[in-house]
Design an enzyme around this catalytic site. Structure first.
Site, PDB file in Angstrom:
ATOM      1  CG  ASP A 184       5.047  -6.949   0.930  1.00  0.00           C
ATOM      2  OD1 ASP A 184       4.244  -7.419   0.109  1.00  0.00           O
ATOM      3  OD2 ASP A 184       5.403  -7.540   1.968  1.00  0.00           O
ATOM      4  CE1 TYR A 185       4.494   2.741  -2.147  1.00  0.00           C
ATOM      5  CE2 TYR A 185       4.758   2.957   0.239  1.00  0.00           C
ATOM      6  CZ  TYR A 185       4.667   3.535  -1.022  1.00  0.00           C
ATOM      7  OH  TYR A 185       4.755   4.904  -1.156  1.00  0.00           O
TER       8      TYR A 185
END
Length: 294
Positions: A114-115
Protein backbone atom coordinates in the site's frame (compact mmCIF):
# COMPACT_ATOMS: atom_id res chain seq x y z
CA UNK A 1 1.91 -33.79 -21.59
CA UNK A 2 3.43 -30.39 -20.78
CA UNK A 3 2.67 -27.24 -22.68
CA UNK A 4 6.27 -27.05 -23.82
CA UNK A 5 6.13 -30.44 -25.54
CA UNK A 6 2.65 -30.10 -26.98
CA UNK A 7 2.55 -30.15 -30.80
CA UNK A 8 -0.38 -27.72 -30.62
CA UNK A 9 1.87 -25.06 -29.13
CA UNK A 10 1.81 -23.26 -25.80
CA UNK A 11 -0.90 -21.27 -24.09
CA UNK A 12 -0.78 -17.66 -25.17
CA UNK A 13 -0.66 -16.19 -21.67
CA UNK A 14 2.30 -18.44 -20.78
CA UNK A 15 4.23 -17.36 -23.90
CA UNK A 16 3.68 -13.66 -23.16
CA UNK A 17 4.52 -14.09 -19.48
CA UNK A 18 7.77 -15.88 -20.35
CA UNK A 19 8.65 -12.97 -22.63
CA UNK A 20 8.51 -10.70 -19.58
CA UNK A 21 5.48 -8.67 -20.67
CA UNK A 22 3.60 -9.20 -17.42
CA UNK A 23 2.19 -11.80 -15.06
CA UNK A 24 -0.27 -14.37 -16.35
CA UNK A 25 -3.07 -12.65 -14.45
CA UNK A 26 -2.28 -9.31 -16.11
CA UNK A 27 -2.06 -10.88 -19.55
CA UNK A 28 -5.35 -12.71 -19.10
CA UNK A 29 -6.91 -9.31 -18.43
CA UNK A 30 -5.34 -7.94 -21.64
CA UNK A 31 -6.74 -10.87 -23.63
CA UNK A 32 -10.22 -10.38 -22.15
CA UNK A 33 -10.01 -6.67 -23.00
CA UNK A 34 -9.17 -7.43 -26.66
CA UNK A 35 -5.65 -6.00 -26.51
CA UNK A 36 -4.02 -9.18 -27.88
CA UNK A 37 -4.40 -10.60 -31.39
CA UNK A 38 -3.17 -13.81 -33.04
CA UNK A 39 -2.81 -13.74 -36.83
CA UNK A 40 -4.87 -10.55 -36.87
CA UNK A 41 -7.81 -12.00 -34.90
CA UNK A 42 -8.72 -11.17 -31.30
CA UNK A 43 -7.19 -13.75 -28.97
CA UNK A 44 -9.22 -15.85 -26.55
CA UNK A 45 -8.26 -17.19 -23.13
CA UNK A 46 -6.56 -20.58 -23.32
CA UNK A 47 -5.70 -20.39 -27.02
CA UNK A 48 -2.43 -22.09 -27.98
CA UNK A 49 0.09 -20.50 -30.29
CA UNK A 50 3.15 -21.61 -32.25
CA UNK A 51 6.27 -19.69 -33.31
CA UNK A 52 4.87 -19.39 -36.83
CA UNK A 53 1.93 -17.27 -35.71
CA UNK A 54 1.82 -13.48 -35.54
CA UNK A 55 1.11 -12.24 -32.02
CA UNK A 56 0.49 -8.58 -31.27
CA UNK A 57 -0.14 -6.72 -28.03
CA UNK A 58 -1.67 -3.27 -28.50
CA UNK A 59 -0.65 -3.52 -32.16
CA UNK A 60 3.02 -4.32 -31.40
CA UNK A 61 4.47 -7.61 -32.64
CA UNK A 62 5.68 -10.16 -30.09
CA UNK A 63 7.72 -13.21 -31.06
CA UNK A 64 6.04 -16.45 -29.98
CA UNK A 65 9.28 -18.13 -28.94
CA UNK A 66 12.03 -15.66 -28.30
CA UNK A 67 15.25 -16.50 -26.48
CA UNK A 68 15.17 -14.35 -23.37
CA UNK A 69 18.16 -13.45 -21.23
CA UNK A 70 18.33 -15.08 -17.83
CA UNK A 71 15.47 -13.79 -15.66
CA UNK A 72 16.25 -11.24 -12.98
CA UNK A 73 14.81 -10.80 -9.50
CA UNK A 74 15.54 -7.92 -7.19
CA UNK A 75 14.66 -6.74 -3.72
CA UNK A 76 13.40 -3.18 -3.52
CA UNK A 77 12.98 -1.49 -0.14
CA UNK A 78 9.85 0.50 -0.86
CA UNK A 79 9.45 3.67 1.20
CA UNK A 80 6.11 5.07 2.29
CA UNK A 81 4.60 7.45 -0.25
CA UNK A 82 5.16 5.35 -3.38
CA UNK A 83 2.59 3.32 -5.30
CA UNK A 84 3.07 -0.02 -7.07
CA UNK A 85 1.30 0.88 -10.33
CA UNK A 86 3.09 2.09 -13.46
CA UNK A 87 1.26 5.40 -13.60
CA UNK A 88 -0.92 7.43 -11.28
CA UNK A 89 -3.55 10.04 -12.25
CA UNK A 90 -2.63 11.97 -9.09
CA UNK A 91 1.01 12.20 -10.13
CA UNK A 92 2.36 10.27 -7.15
CA UNK A 93 5.77 8.60 -7.34
CA UNK A 94 5.73 4.97 -8.48
CA UNK A 95 8.20 2.27 -7.49
CA UNK A 96 9.09 1.79 -11.17
CA UNK A 97 10.76 5.20 -11.25
CA UNK A 98 13.40 3.89 -8.83
CA UNK A 99 14.06 0.47 -10.39
CA UNK A 100 16.94 -0.23 -12.81
CA UNK A 101 16.12 0.42 -16.47
CA UNK A 102 15.46 -2.65 -18.63
CA UNK A 103 15.65 -3.29 -22.38
CA UNK A 104 13.26 -5.77 -23.98
CA UNK A 105 11.60 -6.67 -20.66
CA UNK A 106 9.75 -5.07 -17.78
CA UNK A 107 9.77 -5.33 -14.00
CA UNK A 108 6.80 -7.25 -12.59
CA UNK A 109 6.08 -6.67 -8.88
CA UNK A 110 5.43 -9.87 -6.94
CA UNK A 111 2.53 -8.68 -4.85
CA UNK A 112 2.01 -5.06 -3.90
CA UNK A 113 2.40 -2.77 -0.94
CA UNK A 114 0.00 0.00 0.00
CA UNK A 115 0.89 3.67 -0.36
CA UNK A 116 1.54 4.00 3.39
CA UNK A 117 3.36 0.65 3.75
CA UNK A 118 7.10 0.25 3.36
CA UNK A 119 9.42 -2.73 3.16
CA UNK A 120 10.28 -5.69 0.97
CA UNK A 121 8.97 -5.65 -2.60
CA UNK A 122 10.19 -8.41 -4.92
CA UNK A 123 10.31 -7.56 -8.63
CA UNK A 124 11.15 -9.91 -11.50
CA UNK A 125 11.33 -10.07 -15.28
CA UNK A 126 9.87 -13.61 -15.23
CA UNK A 127 6.08 -13.56 -15.57
CA UNK A 128 5.80 -17.29 -14.82
CA UNK A 129 7.66 -16.87 -11.52
CA UNK A 130 5.51 -13.87 -10.58
CA UNK A 131 2.35 -15.84 -11.34
CA UNK A 132 3.44 -18.79 -9.18
CA UNK A 133 4.36 -16.63 -6.22
CA UNK A 134 1.22 -14.47 -6.34
CA UNK A 135 -1.33 -17.24 -6.89
CA UNK A 136 -3.59 -17.60 -3.81
CA UNK A 137 -3.27 -21.40 -3.89
CA UNK A 138 0.41 -21.10 -2.94
CA UNK A 139 -0.48 -19.59 0.49
CA UNK A 140 2.96 -17.97 0.79
CA UNK A 141 3.86 -16.45 4.14
CA UNK A 142 4.20 -12.69 4.34
CA UNK A 143 5.80 -11.30 7.50
CA UNK A 144 5.33 -7.71 8.69
CA UNK A 145 6.77 -5.58 11.46
CA UNK A 146 3.82 -3.62 12.87
CA UNK A 147 3.93 -0.69 15.29
CA UNK A 148 0.62 -0.22 17.06
CA UNK A 149 -0.64 2.50 19.37
CA UNK A 150 -2.15 1.47 22.69
CA UNK A 151 -2.18 -1.50 24.99
CA UNK A 152 -2.79 -4.96 23.53
CA UNK A 153 -4.45 -7.62 25.65
CA UNK A 154 -4.06 -11.39 25.40
CA UNK A 155 -7.73 -11.57 24.43
CA UNK A 156 -7.03 -9.34 21.39
CA UNK A 157 -4.09 -11.51 20.35
CA UNK A 158 -6.23 -14.63 20.63
CA UNK A 159 -8.98 -13.11 18.50
CA UNK A 160 -6.53 -12.04 15.79
CA UNK A 161 -5.01 -15.53 15.64
CA UNK A 162 -8.33 -17.37 15.81
CA UNK A 163 -9.98 -15.24 13.15
CA UNK A 164 -12.18 -12.18 12.74
CA UNK A 165 -14.80 -11.30 10.16
CA UNK A 166 -13.81 -8.62 7.62
CA UNK A 167 -15.98 -7.08 4.92
CA UNK A 168 -14.48 -9.45 2.30
CA UNK A 169 -14.49 -12.58 4.44
CA UNK A 170 -12.80 -13.99 7.54
CA UNK A 171 -9.12 -13.32 8.18
CA UNK A 172 -6.47 -14.09 10.79
CA UNK A 173 -2.77 -13.95 11.56
CA UNK A 174 -0.89 -17.25 11.54
CA UNK A 175 1.46 -15.93 14.21
CA UNK A 176 1.94 -12.81 16.34
CA UNK A 177 5.27 -12.25 18.12
CA UNK A 178 5.92 -9.44 20.58
CA UNK A 179 8.91 -7.42 19.26
CA UNK A 180 9.14 -4.89 22.12
CA UNK A 181 8.72 -1.16 22.31
CA UNK A 182 8.53 1.76 24.69
CA UNK A 183 5.74 4.05 25.78
CA UNK A 184 2.42 3.95 23.94
CA UNK A 185 3.97 2.43 20.79
CA UNK A 186 4.67 -1.27 20.62
CA UNK A 187 6.07 -3.51 17.85
CA UNK A 188 4.79 -6.92 16.79
CA UNK A 189 5.88 -9.30 14.03
CA UNK A 190 2.86 -10.85 12.33
CA UNK A 191 2.61 -13.52 9.64
CA UNK A 192 -0.28 -14.21 7.27
CA UNK A 193 -0.65 -16.19 4.04
CA UNK A 194 -2.92 -13.89 2.07
CA UNK A 195 -2.36 -10.72 0.10
CA UNK A 196 -5.74 -9.03 0.35
CA UNK A 197 -5.89 -5.25 0.17
CA UNK A 198 -4.82 -3.59 3.47
CA UNK A 199 -5.50 -6.85 5.31
CA UNK A 200 -2.93 -6.31 8.09
CA UNK A 201 -4.32 -2.88 8.95
CA UNK A 202 -7.92 -4.10 8.75
CA UNK A 203 -7.23 -7.01 11.08
CA UNK A 204 -5.86 -4.68 13.75
CA UNK A 205 -8.74 -2.27 13.13
CA UNK A 206 -11.15 -5.12 13.95
CA UNK A 207 -9.93 -5.06 17.57
CA UNK A 208 -9.90 -1.22 17.67
CA UNK A 209 -6.10 -0.91 17.45
CA UNK A 210 -4.46 1.73 15.28
CA UNK A 211 -1.42 0.82 13.15
CA UNK A 212 1.11 3.67 13.08
CA UNK A 213 3.84 1.90 11.09
CA UNK A 214 3.83 -1.14 8.78
CA UNK A 215 6.90 -2.74 7.17
CA UNK A 216 7.01 -5.98 5.20
CA UNK A 217 10.17 -7.80 6.22
CA UNK A 218 9.74 -11.20 4.53
CA UNK A 219 8.03 -12.74 1.51
CA UNK A 220 8.31 -16.53 1.46
CA UNK A 221 12.01 -17.46 1.80
CA UNK A 222 13.31 -13.94 1.02
CA UNK A 223 13.96 -11.47 3.86
CA UNK A 224 14.61 -7.76 3.76
CA UNK A 225 18.38 -7.39 4.31
CA UNK A 226 19.35 -5.71 7.62
CA UNK A 227 20.41 -2.07 7.48
CA UNK A 228 19.06 -1.83 3.92
CA UNK A 229 17.82 1.73 3.48
CA UNK A 230 14.54 2.66 1.81
CA UNK A 231 14.70 3.45 -1.89
CA UNK A 232 17.54 0.98 -2.50
CA UNK A 233 17.39 -2.17 -4.63
CA UNK A 234 19.65 -5.19 -4.94
CA UNK A 235 19.47 -8.19 -7.25
CA UNK A 236 19.36 -11.72 -5.87
CA UNK A 237 22.51 -13.75 -6.37
CA UNK A 238 22.51 -17.22 -7.95
CA UNK A 239 22.06 -18.99 -4.62
CA UNK A 240 19.04 -16.89 -3.60
CA UNK A 241 17.56 -17.22 -7.11
CA UNK A 242 17.81 -21.02 -6.91
CA UNK A 243 16.10 -21.00 -3.51
CA UNK A 244 13.27 -18.78 -4.76
CA UNK A 245 12.68 -20.79 -7.94
CA UNK A 246 12.75 -24.05 -6.00
CA UNK A 247 10.28 -22.61 -3.49
CA UNK A 248 7.95 -21.73 -6.40
CA UNK A 249 8.30 -25.24 -7.87
CA UNK A 250 10.15 -23.97 -10.94
CA UNK A 251 13.57 -24.69 -12.41
CA UNK A 252 15.93 -21.75 -12.62
CA UNK A 253 16.62 -21.17 -16.35
CA UNK A 254 20.26 -21.57 -17.31
CA UNK A 255 22.27 -18.89 -19.05
CA UNK A 256 22.23 -19.37 -22.86
CA UNK A 257 25.61 -20.54 -24.15
CA UNK A 258 25.89 -17.45 -26.33
CA UNK A 259 25.79 -15.36 -23.16
CA UNK A 260 28.71 -17.19 -21.53
CA UNK A 261 31.95 -15.42 -22.30
CA UNK A 262 35.31 -17.11 -21.92
CA UNK A 263 37.78 -15.43 -19.62
CA UNK A 264 39.97 -12.97 -21.43
CA UNK A 265 43.46 -14.38 -21.93
CA UNK A 266 46.38 -12.34 -20.58
CA UNK A 267 48.24 -10.38 -23.28
CA UNK A 268 51.10 -12.24 -24.98
CA UNK A 269 54.67 -11.16 -24.36
CA UNK A 270 54.92 -10.04 -28.03
CA UNK A 271 52.38 -7.34 -27.30
CA UNK A 272 55.00 -5.28 -25.46
CA UNK A 273 56.83 -4.61 -28.72
CA UNK A 274 53.55 -3.91 -30.53
CA UNK A 275 52.46 -1.49 -27.80
CA UNK A 276 55.83 0.27 -27.90
CA UNK A 277 55.23 1.20 -31.53
CA UNK A 278 52.03 2.96 -30.47
CA UNK A 279 53.63 4.78 -27.53
CA UNK A 280 56.90 5.97 -29.13
CA UNK A 281 57.47 7.50 -32.58
CA UNK A 282 60.13 5.98 -34.85
CA UNK A 283 62.77 8.61 -33.95
CA UNK A 284 62.47 7.95 -30.22
CA UNK A 285 62.62 4.17 -30.63
CA UNK A 286 65.71 4.51 -32.85
CA UNK A 287 67.53 6.58 -30.16
CA UNK A 288 66.56 4.00 -27.50
CA UNK A 289 68.14 1.20 -29.61
CA UNK A 290 71.39 3.15 -30.14
CA UNK A 291 71.68 3.87 -26.39
CA UNK A 292 71.16 0.22 -25.58
CA UNK A 293 73.89 -0.87 -27.98
CA UNK A 294 76.41 1.44 -26.33
Amino acid sequence: MSDHGSPAGEKLQKVLARAGLGSRRQIEGWIAAGRVTVDGNPATLGVRVTPAQAIRVDGRTVLARVRQPRPRVLIYHKPEGEICTRSDPQGRTTVFEKLPTLRGARWIPIGRLDYNTSGLLLCTTDGELANRLMHPSQAIEREYAVRVLGKISEEMITRLKTGVVLEDGPGHFDSIVDAGGAGANHWYHVVLKEGRNREVRRLWDSVSVKVSRLIRIRFGPIRLPPHFHTGRSVELDDKAMAVLYGFAGLKLPSIPESKIHAKRKPPRQDNKRRNAKKLYPDSVRKRRRITAQR
